[in-house]
Structures are given as structure tokens and as C-alpha cells.
Write a protein that holds these residues in place. Structure first.
Motif, short mmCIF file in Angstrom:
data_model
loop_
_atom_site.label_atom_id
_atom_site.label_comp_id
_atom_site.label_asym_id
_atom_site.label_seq_id
_atom_site.Cartn_x
_atom_site.Cartn_y
_atom_site.Cartn_z
N UNK A 24 28.46 45.07 37.31
CA UNK A 24 27.49 44.12 37.85
C UNK A 24 27.75 42.70 37.41
N UNK A 25 29.03 42.35 37.26
CA UNK A 25 29.39 40.98 36.89
C UNK A 25 30.34 40.43 37.95
N UNK A 26 30.58 39.14 37.91
CA UNK A 26 31.49 38.51 38.85
C UNK A 26 32.94 38.84 38.48
N UNK A 27 33.80 38.88 39.48
CA UNK A 27 35.22 39.14 39.23
C UNK A 27 35.82 38.11 38.28
N UNK A 28 35.37 36.87 38.38
CA UNK A 28 35.91 35.83 37.51
C UNK A 28 35.57 36.10 36.04
N UNK A 29 34.46 36.76 35.80
CA UNK A 29 34.09 37.12 34.43
C UNK A 29 35.09 38.12 33.87
N UNK A 30 35.42 39.13 34.65
CA UNK A 30 36.39 40.14 34.21
C UNK A 30 37.75 39.47 34.00
#
Length: 59
Positions: free
Chosen positions: A35-41
Motif C-alpha cells: 500500500x505504498x507508492x512505487x517510488x517509495x519501494x
């Protein structure tokens, strides 16, 4: 108190993300699952890679 709970939750997400990365999941798949943004990963992965390089250089 809310901020502390959020920090703990984020720490847990990072731990799960590391485990999922080791299983070979892609950034988008991990982002959806957590449940996070791809940019966070992507940022997490980049940070972990940089830390690994620094550890190798000091070893």
C-alpha cells in the motif's frame, strides 16, 4: 504518539519489502502489496544498495 505508530508501521513495511525483494517480487508488486507508492519501494531499494556498497568498502 501517532507519529511513533507511523514510524513503527513504516519499519515493518520496510522489513516486509526486503523479504519480498529477496523472493524476487518487482517494485510495483511490492508497492501494491504494502500500500505504498512505487517510488517509495524504489527509494528503499536504492538506499539498501548504497548501504551494501558502503559495507563492502569498509570490510
Amino acid at each position: 504518539m501517532q507519529k511513533r505508530k507511523a514510524m513503527i508501521a513504516n519499519d515493518e513495511k520496510r522489513k516486509v519489502a526486503k523479504a519480498l525483494l529477496s523472493e524476487g517480487l518487482s517494485n510495483p508488486a511490492i508497492a501494491r502489496r504494502l500500500g505504498v507508492d512505487q517510488s517509495t519501494v524504489f527509494r528503499w531499494r536504492r538506499r539498501w544498495s548504497q548501504q551494501a556498497i558502503q559495507e563492502q568498502e569498509t570490510a
